[in-house]
Scaffold this active site. Structure first.
Site, PDB file in Angstrom:
ATOM      1  N   HIS A  59      54.830  48.131  42.784  1.00 32.68           N
ATOM      2  CA  HIS A  59      54.827  48.848  44.071  1.00 32.68           C
ATOM      3  C   HIS A  59      54.022  50.140  43.954  1.00 32.68           C
ATOM      4  O   HIS A  59      54.487  51.134  43.409  1.00 32.68           O
ATOM      5  CB  HIS A  59      56.268  49.158  44.492  1.00 32.68           C
ATOM      6  CG  HIS A  59      56.394  49.784  45.853  1.00 32.68           C
ATOM      7  ND1 HIS A  59      57.196  49.278  46.846  1.00 32.68           N
ATOM      8  CD2 HIS A  59      55.810  50.883  46.389  1.00 32.68           C
ATOM      9  CE1 HIS A  59      57.108  50.027  47.929  1.00 32.68           C
ATOM     10  NE2 HIS A  59      56.276  51.024  47.677  1.00 32.68           N
ATOM     11  N   HIS A  61      50.574  52.444  46.094  1.00 34.55           N
ATOM     12  CA  HIS A  61      49.721  52.557  47.293  1.00 34.55           C
ATOM     13  C   HIS A  61      48.351  53.052  46.848  1.00 34.55           C
ATOM     14  O   HIS A  61      48.083  54.257  46.854  1.00 34.55           O
ATOM     15  CB  HIS A  61      50.331  53.532  48.302  1.00 34.55           C
ATOM     16  CG  HIS A  61      51.649  53.091  48.845  1.00 34.55           C
ATOM     17  ND1 HIS A  61      51.762  52.477  50.084  1.00 34.55           N
ATOM     18  CD2 HIS A  61      52.896  53.142  48.335  1.00 34.55           C
ATOM     19  CE1 HIS A  61      53.046  52.189  50.301  1.00 34.55           C
ATOM     20  NE2 HIS A  61      53.755  52.581  49.249  1.00 34.55           N
ATOM     21  N   GLN A 155      52.680  50.653  58.176  1.00 29.00           N
ATOM     22  CA  GLN A 155      53.476  51.877  58.016  1.00 29.00           C
ATOM     23  C   GLN A 155      53.826  52.531  59.346  1.00 29.00           C
ATOM     24  O   GLN A 155      54.837  53.219  59.463  1.00 29.00           O
ATOM     25  CB  GLN A 155      52.709  52.867  57.150  1.00 29.00           C
ATOM     26  CG  GLN A 155      53.467  54.156  56.917  1.00 29.00           C
ATOM     27  CD  GLN A 155      52.732  55.058  55.951  1.00 29.00           C
ATOM     28  OE1 GLN A 155      53.032  55.086  54.772  1.00 29.00           O
ATOM     29  NE2 GLN A 155      51.753  55.779  56.444  1.00 29.00           N
ATOM     30  N   HIS A 213      58.900  47.886  52.903  1.00 27.86           N
ATOM     31  CA  HIS A 213      59.525  49.190  52.701  1.00 27.86           C
ATOM     32  C   HIS A 213      60.773  49.200  53.577  1.00 27.86           C
ATOM     33  O   HIS A 213      60.676  49.112  54.800  1.00 27.86           O
ATOM     34  CB  HIS A 213      58.588  50.301  53.162  1.00 27.86           C
ATOM     35  CG  HIS A 213      57.480  50.578  52.207  1.00 27.86           C
ATOM     36  ND1 HIS A 213      56.583  49.620  51.824  1.00 27.86           N
ATOM     37  CD2 HIS A 213      57.138  51.717  51.548  1.00 27.86           C
ATOM     38  CE1 HIS A 213      55.724  50.167  50.973  1.00 27.86           C
ATOM     39  NE2 HIS A 213      56.035  51.428  50.792  1.00 27.86           N
ATOM     40  N   GLU A 216      63.745  53.664  54.052  1.00 27.28           N
ATOM     41  CA  GLU A 216      63.373  54.794  53.185  1.00 27.28           C
ATOM     42  C   GLU A 216      63.834  56.083  53.857  1.00 27.28           C
ATOM     43  O   GLU A 216      63.040  56.868  54.384  1.00 27.28           O
ATOM     44  CB  GLU A 216      61.861  54.807  52.913  1.00 27.28           C
ATOM     45  CG  GLU A 216      61.505  55.786  51.797  1.00 27.28           C
ATOM     46  CD  GLU A 216      60.033  55.770  51.418  1.00 27.28           C
ATOM     47  OE1 GLU A 216      59.270  54.954  51.981  1.00 27.28           O
ATOM     48  OE2 GLU A 216      59.634  56.580  50.569  1.00 27.28           O
ATOM     49  N   ASP A 312      54.857  53.820  43.180  1.00 27.63           N
ATOM     50  CA  ASP A 312      54.723  54.152  44.601  1.00 27.63           C
ATOM     51  C   ASP A 312      53.505  55.041  44.852  1.00 27.63           C
ATOM     52  O   ASP A 312      52.507  54.576  45.350  1.00 27.63           O
ATOM     53  CB  ASP A 312      56.015  54.800  45.135  1.00 27.63           C
ATOM     54  CG  ASP A 312      56.097  54.776  46.649  1.00 27.63           C
ATOM     55  OD1 ASP A 312      55.549  53.825  47.237  1.00 27.63           O
ATOM     56  OD2 ASP A 312      56.701  55.691  47.234  1.00 27.63           O
TER      57      ASP A 312
HETATM   58 ZN   LIG Z   1      55.950  52.677  49.017  1.00 29.69          ZN
END
Ligand SMILES: [Zn+2]
Length: 424
Positions: A59, A61, A155, A213, A216, A312
């Site tokens: 995981h 980005h 997102q 996701h 969070e 992440d």
């Molecule tokens: Zn993430």
């Protein structure tokens, strides 16, 4: 038979004692007990050091990595501000600069011994398909060195962000591997459920896995994790779904948490903890005691759920540090989740290797005769020492080739009194 590489005296992770590993034509061809080893083009003596079959980063980005080199500071330190200050930057993204930033991170990831990696990529009307195009280019560039999966990550939401659903289908058609999601970032629980349903529709169309996701947030009323487990079973996608972050699970009452963990186990959902980012972002509005923001790792493991952990963020608006080193993330997770007993520390080593491989459904993971010859020899004797020192990677072997090494220097501090007699 002449080997390409012989790795001698190595302590294989998960096995007892030391062995010699023979490598030819990109594969392990022999695992022997240090007896008469055949000739090899390259002989590496591990001298009893431990080795794993490559680290798995489940995981990250890469499209946002290193963006802080030109982004304003996240003053509140929250997830919300991190997302909003990216909007302006995303509008001006180019495929070239995304590919360049991602490549810089991947070069370090390789040296850290990562052989498999799953990256999310933003898909929304702000940045369009450029982030996905950048990461597809990078996946091609690193094809011979690292197995990279790309996740289409909405997102900004799907229901509340018109146009996103079509863009997700478009990037899946152009080669993105996995369907992502962020169901909590919708305007109502009904829209969050719809968000997950749309992700499953797309996953079924492309026969793709799902990696979302989930929740969070510290808010214990964020309950999309349970919906994800329910829809996983309803769609027959058991084993093919992964949930990252899942911070709200850390705020649930014991009763409800146990119920959700039971659902996740039944649905075969893989879980990813992201200790670095969530220790930094969560609990910002708590007075003391402040919540840690990390999901319930021990409880999930005890229930038989597959749990891995990932980096992440790398120097982006969410998190100012990070170097994509699985030993650093494992070290942080041990603290955040209080994994301190010897067997718990060993489990964390599994989390950055075999558990990650299971989440990514990697075939052929592990050191066995006939498997792809991926190996990372650490300058450590066991997992505890590897985490404690974030040990150098003595050698990194990928697909049967030596691709990175750390030369270990002995430093002598002549001004210091010797702690014990020096035999030299
Ligand atoms: Zn993430």
């Amino acid at each position: 038979m002449t080997l390409d590489i012989l790795v001698k005296n190595v302590a294989l992770w998960g096995a007892d004692g030391h062995c010699d590993l023979g490598i030819a034509d990109g594969r392990f061809v022999s695992i022997t007990l240090a007896a008469d080893s055949p000739d090899a083009g390259l002989v590496l003596d591990a001298e009893g050091r431990m080795a794993v079959s490559g680290f798995v980063e489940p995981h990250i980005h890469l499209d946002k990595a290193l963006i802080s080199e030109r982004a304003p500071a996240n003053v509140s330190g929250t997830l919300k501000e991190a997302i909003e200050i990216l909007w302006n930057i995303k509008r001006n993204y180019t495929v070239d600069e995304i590919a360049d930033r991602a490549s810089r991170v991947l070069e370090r990831a390789l040296a850290h011994g990562i052989s498999r990696l799953r990256t999310h990529v933003d898909v929304d009307p702000i940045g369009g398909t450029r982030p996905a195009e950048g990461l597809i280019r990078v996946r091609d560039r690193f094809r011979d060195l690292m197995d990279i999966q790309i996740v289409a990550f909405p997102q900004e939401g799907i229901v509340k962000s018109p146009g996103t659903e079509a863009l997700m289908r478009q990037v899946m058609k152009s080669g993105v591997d996995v369907v992502g999601g962020m169901p909590f970032n919708e305007l109502s629980p009904a829209d969050s459920r719809r968000h997950i349903e749309i992700a499953f529709d797309i996953a079924r169309e492309f026969d793709a896995d799902i990696d979302m996701h989930v929740d969070e947030t510290d808010d214990p009323m964020a309950r999309t994790l349970e919906v994800l487990a329910e829809l996983t079973i309803r769609n027959g996608w058991q084993g093919r779904v992964t949930a990252g972050h899942a911070c709200a699970l850390g705020s649930y009452s014991r009763n409800y948490a146990d119920h959700v963990i039971g659902c996740l186990h039944k649905a075969g959902v893989n879980m990813i903890a992201n200790p670095a980012t969530n220790l930094m972002l969560q609990g910002r509005f708590d007075d003391y005691p402040k919540r840690r923001g990390v999901t319930q790792v021990k409880e999930l493991l005890a229930a038989g759920v597959n749990v891995a952990c990932g980096q992440d963020c790398v120097h982006d608006t969410f998190y100012p540090f990070g170097q994509n080193d699985p030993l650093e993330i494992a070290f942080l997770l041990c603290h955040a989740s209080q994994m301190s007993q010897p067997d718990e520390i060993r489990t964390v080593m599994d989390m950055v290797t075999s558990h990650g491989a299971k989440a990514l459904r990697v075939p052929d993971f592990g050191v066995t005769v006939g498997a792809m010859a991926d190996l990372v020899v650490l300058d450590a004797r066991d997992a505890r020492e590897a985490f404690a020192t974030r040990s150098p990677r003595r050698w990194v072997i990928r697909k049967g080739k030596l691709i990175a090494e750390t030369r270990l220097e002995m430093y002598r501090y002549f001004d210091l009194p010797a702690a014990r007699p020096n035999k030299d």
